[in-house]
Write a protein that holds these residues in place. Sequence first.
Motif, PDB file in Angstrom:
ATOM      1  N   PRO A 470       0.787  -1.351   0.003  1.00  0.00           N
ATOM      2  CA  PRO A 470       0.011  -0.089   0.136  1.00  0.00           C
ATOM      3  C   PRO A 470       0.817   1.247   0.027  1.00  0.00           C
ATOM      4  CG  PRO A 470      -0.890  -1.531   1.580  1.00  0.00           C
ATOM      5  CD  PRO A 470       0.447  -2.084   1.175  1.00  0.00           C
ATOM      6  N   GLY A 471       0.499   2.233  -0.942  1.00  0.00           N
ATOM      7  CA  GLY A 471       1.175   3.447  -0.857  1.00  0.00           C
ATOM      8  C   GLY A 471       2.256   3.352  -1.831  1.00  0.00           C
ATOM      9  N   ILE A 472       3.276   2.266  -2.148  1.00  0.00           N
ATOM     10  CA  ILE A 472       4.407   2.449  -2.879  1.00  0.00           C
ATOM     11  C   ILE A 472       4.357   2.852  -4.296  1.00  0.00           C
ATOM     12  CG2 ILE A 472       4.321  -0.089  -3.558  1.00  0.00           C
ATOM     13  CD1 ILE A 472       7.438   2.057  -2.671  1.00  0.00           C
ATOM     14  N   SER A 473       3.094   2.401  -4.868  1.00  0.00           N
ATOM     15  CA  SER A 473       3.124   3.022  -6.329  1.00  0.00           C
ATOM     16  C   SER A 473       2.810   4.560  -6.406  1.00  0.00           C
ATOM     17  CB  SER A 473       1.811   2.379  -7.035  1.00  0.00           C
ATOM     18  OG  SER A 473       0.777   2.656  -6.185  1.00  0.00           O
ATOM     19  N   GLU A 474       2.330   5.194  -5.443  1.00  0.00           N
ATOM     20  CA  GLU A 474       2.013   6.743  -5.294  1.00  0.00           C
ATOM     21  C   GLU A 474       3.430   7.093  -4.885  1.00  0.00           C
ATOM     22  OE1 GLU A 474      -1.988   4.541  -4.384  1.00  0.00           O
ATOM     23  OE2 GLU A 474      -0.089   4.410  -3.848  1.00  0.00           O
ATOM     24  N   LYS A 475       4.111   6.612  -4.075  1.00  0.00           N
ATOM     25  CA  LYS A 475       5.473   7.027  -3.779  1.00  0.00           C
ATOM     26  C   LYS A 475       6.506   7.071  -4.680  1.00  0.00           C
ATOM     27  CE  LYS A 475       8.702   6.569   0.115  1.00  0.00           C
ATOM     28  NZ  LYS A 475       9.077   5.506   1.221  1.00  0.00           N
ATOM     29  N   LEU A 476       6.189   6.073  -5.650  1.00  0.00           N
ATOM     30  CA  LEU A 476       7.284   6.023  -6.855  1.00  0.00           C
ATOM     31  C   LEU A 476       6.877   6.901  -7.922  1.00  0.00           C
ATOM     32  CD1 LEU A 476       7.648   2.046  -7.170  1.00  0.00           C
ATOM     33  CD2 LEU A 476       9.391   3.617  -6.455  1.00  0.00           C
ATOM     34  N   GLU A 477       5.558   7.203  -7.862  1.00  0.00           N
ATOM     35  CA  GLU A 477       4.766   8.189  -8.836  1.00  0.00           C
ATOM     36  C   GLU A 477       5.554   9.638  -8.613  1.00  0.00           C
ATOM     37  OE1 GLU A 477       0.854   7.982  -9.480  1.00  0.00           O
ATOM     38  OE2 GLU A 477       0.894   6.037 -10.697  1.00  0.00           O
ATOM     39  N   ALA A 478       5.221   9.973  -7.304  1.00  0.00           N
ATOM     40  CA  ALA A 478       6.043  11.151  -6.748  1.00  0.00           C
ATOM     41  C   ALA A 478       7.437  11.201  -6.991  1.00  0.00           C
ATOM     42  CB  ALA A 478       5.448  11.252  -5.136  1.00  0.00           C
ATOM     43  N   PHE A 479       8.116  10.312  -6.768  1.00  0.00           N
ATOM     44  CA  PHE A 479       9.608  10.253  -7.172  1.00  0.00           C
ATOM     45  C   PHE A 479       9.888  10.598  -8.329  1.00  0.00           C
ATOM     46  CE2 PHE A 479      13.193   7.641  -8.343  1.00  0.00           C
ATOM     47  CZ  PHE A 479      14.277   8.518  -7.819  1.00  0.00           C
ATOM     48  N   VAL A 480       9.136   9.924  -9.373  1.00  0.00           N
ATOM     49  CA  VAL A 480       9.628  10.207 -10.849  1.00  0.00           C
ATOM     50  C   VAL A 480       8.969  11.648 -11.228  1.00  0.00           C
ATOM     51  CG1 VAL A 480       9.279   9.372 -13.150  1.00  0.00           C
ATOM     52  CG2 VAL A 480       9.660   7.905 -10.945  1.00  0.00           C
ATOM     53  N   LYS A 481       7.695  11.952 -10.809  1.00  0.00           N
ATOM     54  CA  LYS A 481       7.206  13.346 -11.148  1.00  0.00           C
ATOM     55  C   LYS A 481       7.801  14.542 -10.686  1.00  0.00           C
ATOM     56  CE  LYS A 481       2.608  13.288 -10.986  1.00  0.00           C
ATOM     57  NZ  LYS A 481       1.349  13.242 -10.328  1.00  0.00           N
ATOM     58  N   ALA A 482       8.685  14.252  -9.757  1.00  0.00           N
ATOM     59  CA  ALA A 482       9.725  15.237  -9.212  1.00  0.00           C
ATOM     60  C   ALA A 482      10.864  15.324 -10.047  1.00  0.00           C
ATOM     61  CB  ALA A 482       9.947  15.085  -7.580  1.00  0.00           C
ATOM     62  N   GLY A 483      11.229  14.599 -10.662  1.00  0.00           N
ATOM     63  CA  GLY A 483      12.353  14.708 -11.492  1.00  0.00           C
ATOM     64  C   GLY A 483      13.169  13.424 -11.499  1.00  0.00           C
ATOM     65  N   GLY A 484      12.730  12.472 -10.367  1.00  0.00           N
ATOM     66  CA  GLY A 484      13.671  11.239 -10.508  1.00  0.00           C
ATOM     67  C   GLY A 484      13.709  10.164 -11.384  1.00  0.00           C
ATOM     68  N   THR A 485      14.680   9.358 -11.631  1.00  0.00           N
ATOM     69  CA  THR A 485      14.481   8.264 -12.451  1.00  0.00           C
ATOM     70  C   THR A 485      14.357   6.962 -11.879  1.00  0.00           C
ATOM     71  OG1 THR A 485      15.921   9.231 -14.271  1.00  0.00           O
ATOM     72  CG2 THR A 485      15.984   6.970 -14.492  1.00  0.00           C
ATOM     73  N   LEU A 486      13.213   6.045 -12.303  1.00  0.00           N
ATOM     74  CA  LEU A 486      12.923   4.753 -11.749  1.00  0.00           C
ATOM     75  C   LEU A 486      13.372   3.728 -12.810  1.00  0.00           C
ATOM     76  CD1 LEU A 486      11.741   2.886  -9.621  1.00  0.00           C
ATOM     77  CD2 LEU A 486       9.410   3.485 -10.858  1.00  0.00           C
ATOM     78  N   ILE A 487      14.049   2.463 -12.293  1.00  0.00           N
ATOM     79  CA  ILE A 487      14.281   1.644 -13.140  1.00  0.00           C
ATOM     80  C   ILE A 487      13.771   0.281 -12.321  1.00  0.00           C
ATOM     81  CG2 ILE A 487      16.210   0.128 -14.175  1.00  0.00           C
ATOM     82  CD1 ILE A 487      17.709   2.730 -14.126  1.00  0.00           C
ATOM     83  N   THR A 488      12.752  -0.295 -13.023  1.00  0.00           N
ATOM     84  CA  THR A 488      12.185  -1.519 -12.750  1.00  0.00           C
ATOM     85  C   THR A 488      12.256  -2.544 -13.609  1.00  0.00           C
ATOM     86  OG1 THR A 488      10.550  -2.606 -11.301  1.00  0.00           O
ATOM     87  CG2 THR A 488       9.850  -1.141 -13.152  1.00  0.00           C
ATOM     88  N   THR A 489      11.918  -3.831 -13.456  1.00  0.00           N
ATOM     89  CA  THR A 489      12.063  -5.027 -14.272  1.00  0.00           C
ATOM     90  C   THR A 489      10.784  -5.785 -14.589  1.00  0.00           C
ATOM     91  OG1 THR A 489      12.782  -6.668 -12.456  1.00  0.00           O
ATOM     92  CG2 THR A 489      14.427  -5.159 -13.351  1.00  0.00           C
ATOM     93  N   PHE A 490      11.086  -6.856 -15.147  1.00  0.00           N
ATOM     94  CA  PHE A 490      10.211  -7.924 -15.232  1.00  0.00           C
ATOM     95  C   PHE A 490       9.543  -8.405 -13.843  1.00  0.00           C
ATOM     96  CE2 PHE A 490      14.302  -9.804 -14.705  1.00  0.00           C
ATOM     97  CZ  PHE A 490      14.212 -10.895 -13.778  1.00  0.00           C
ATOM     98  N   PHE A 491       8.355  -9.092 -14.042  1.00  0.00           N
ATOM     99  CA  PHE A 491       7.739  -9.715 -12.791  1.00  0.00           C
ATOM    100  C   PHE A 491       7.709  -8.617 -11.810  1.00  0.00           C
ATOM    101  CE2 PHE A 491       7.348 -13.536  -9.845  1.00  0.00           C
ATOM    102  CZ  PHE A 491       6.026 -13.956 -10.570  1.00  0.00           C
TER     103      PHE A 491
END
Length: 679
Positions: A470-491
């Motif tokens: 709970p909350g992790i997708s929103e937290k990652l969206e906020a990180f990227v929206k603010a200028g961060g770069t997320l790298i995630t993978t298969f599965f």
Amino acid sequence: MINEKKPKIWYGGDYNPDQWEKPVWDEDVRMFKLAGIDVATLNVFAWAKNQPNEDTYDFGWLDEMMDKLHDAGIGVCLATSTAAHPAWMARKYPDVTRVDFDGRKRKFGGRHNSCPNSPNYRLYSVRMAEMLADRYKDHPALLIWHVSNEYGGYCYCDNCAAAFRDWLKERYGSIDRVNQVWNTAFWGHTFYDWEDIVPPNGVSEEWRGANGRTETNFQGISLDYRRFQSDSLLACYELEYDALKKFTPDVPVTTNLMGAYKELDYHKWAKKLDVVSWDNYPSLDTPHSFTAMMHDLMRGLKEGQPFMLMEQTPSQQNWQPYNSLKRPGVMRLWSYQAVARGADTVMFFQLRRSIGACEKYHGAVIEHVGHEHTRVFRECAALGAELNTLGDSLLDSRVQAKAAILFDWDNWWAVEMSSGPTIALQYVKEAHKYYEALYEANIPADVIGVDADFGGYSVLVAPVLYMTKPGISEKLEAFVKAGGTLITTFFSGIVDENDRVITGGYPGKLRKLLGIWSEEIDALLPGQSNRLVLSAQTAGLRSEYECGMLCDLIHTEGAEVRAVYGDDFYRGMPALTVNKFGQGEAWYLATSPEQAFLNEWLPKICEDLGARPLLRNAPHGVETTVRAKDGHEFLFVLNHNADSVRVDLGDKSVSDLLGGRTLSGTVEVPGRDLLILRR
């Protein structure tokens, strides 16, 4: 800072004078002083000696040793002795011993054999902690408390079953909710009463599968039991912690962790530790990058706070299939590797070798020969003198990184209890592939949990983020929206916190952020592979790389395709995408690539975002990291090669803390040696 009472990097380790006659004690202390030992861990397994029966306590030997060490200028890391219960307790109170995975009641024996939900174990362990704290609260040798030792192992007894039901009631509130989150409608597993619920083990839901993995019929049940057992053992630690703090509120308390130890959620544990401590036991062939990742994982548990290296061997281990000696210089080098990555102590198991039982061939500062004229002792003494020279210069300095790797125990458990798609998927191994790429490029990276603050990072790598809490997708969206770069993978993005699939298309709640839809997942057989074909040539990268194990068949929903598959019926489908989101971007790597791709691709992503190498063009086998405090940076350059190498330090002059020199330009670092440079 834990080192306030002894303001230097603590140097010492586990000492068991209770295994020796008194004439040996004075000789040991003499040699400790020769070796520069200034902290000894006492009383780890001495419960049987301290309490020979239910009503008798005898701390005379410990009084004498505490005084003797203090008189010699040696401080004490004092353990509570509760790591192994005495035989009389198991005989008189059978609830103290565990029931194992196969449902068998254990007898007295072994070490991790105390049931964490045994009322009698909890009663007597807390009483022991209270007596020790009251007795030694004012002793000048006391530096830190060490609760139990290397907590681990699960129990499946009736006390644990009852406690598990209480844990579930508190977590979910009703049996209906439990049925919902565990999806018990499958196979008609509906529970009608709390008493219907039993621990998942070899006589209920689980079995030992291929490659030693635990398989389960119901991942939700097994996942919650792991959370519960981790919490149960943590509760035992907390009971002793509270008992110690009643008498010594200002003395820090710890227990020694074990790196990527699967059974316990160390992110939860770290919140209850005043300082993280851990035991580091790599093999001769363990990749140096993996050891570095374990140090960084331990440092990341408390948001970069320095940790204790509580145990390592001076030379040889005893419990691995092949117990190689540490080659000359390696003990010193690996000790400084820990310091470079945040350790403010260098400590060993053990200071004197035992003469019997299963650890008699485990290395020690004082070997069986019993004198100081050994290679190991000479190396230990040289390191002790060197650490004394460093004084407090490095204490409480912090590692700084702009890149981070997400590591989560719940996710680890869930990934490897999955009933598909492949038994080849190993969470720690996949995380290490990304860490290794940054390590080889000499780019610092933190290893953090999903609850950490992402704000200070430019790049966040989340390998196999299968579970979206709970909350992790929103937290990652906020990180990227603010200028961060997320790298995630298969599965990734497949299930919720209870291992229930998030419907509506993979990667679930990450779909909008990543701009893709994953329709299917192909599991390749051993020996099979596919190709990752780059759609546009990038400087320094080949046009294609091998990939395999799992291949997500994805469709773009706004993301830009950067590579496609080269083979099979999904040839030409996207394999690497990037999606612009706010001020940042989110990458999705739909397969497991060969290491060369990550080594060449990931550092370029990081450099473009300000996460740059500490040294450029460093030879293979050279590790760098930096600690900083008070406006100074301390650059560590560690040469893991047997032969000397030359590294370019640049034009600015720097001070060599170990050699007392001023250096610049190209310098030579001998084999298995290092530099610590103040800049």
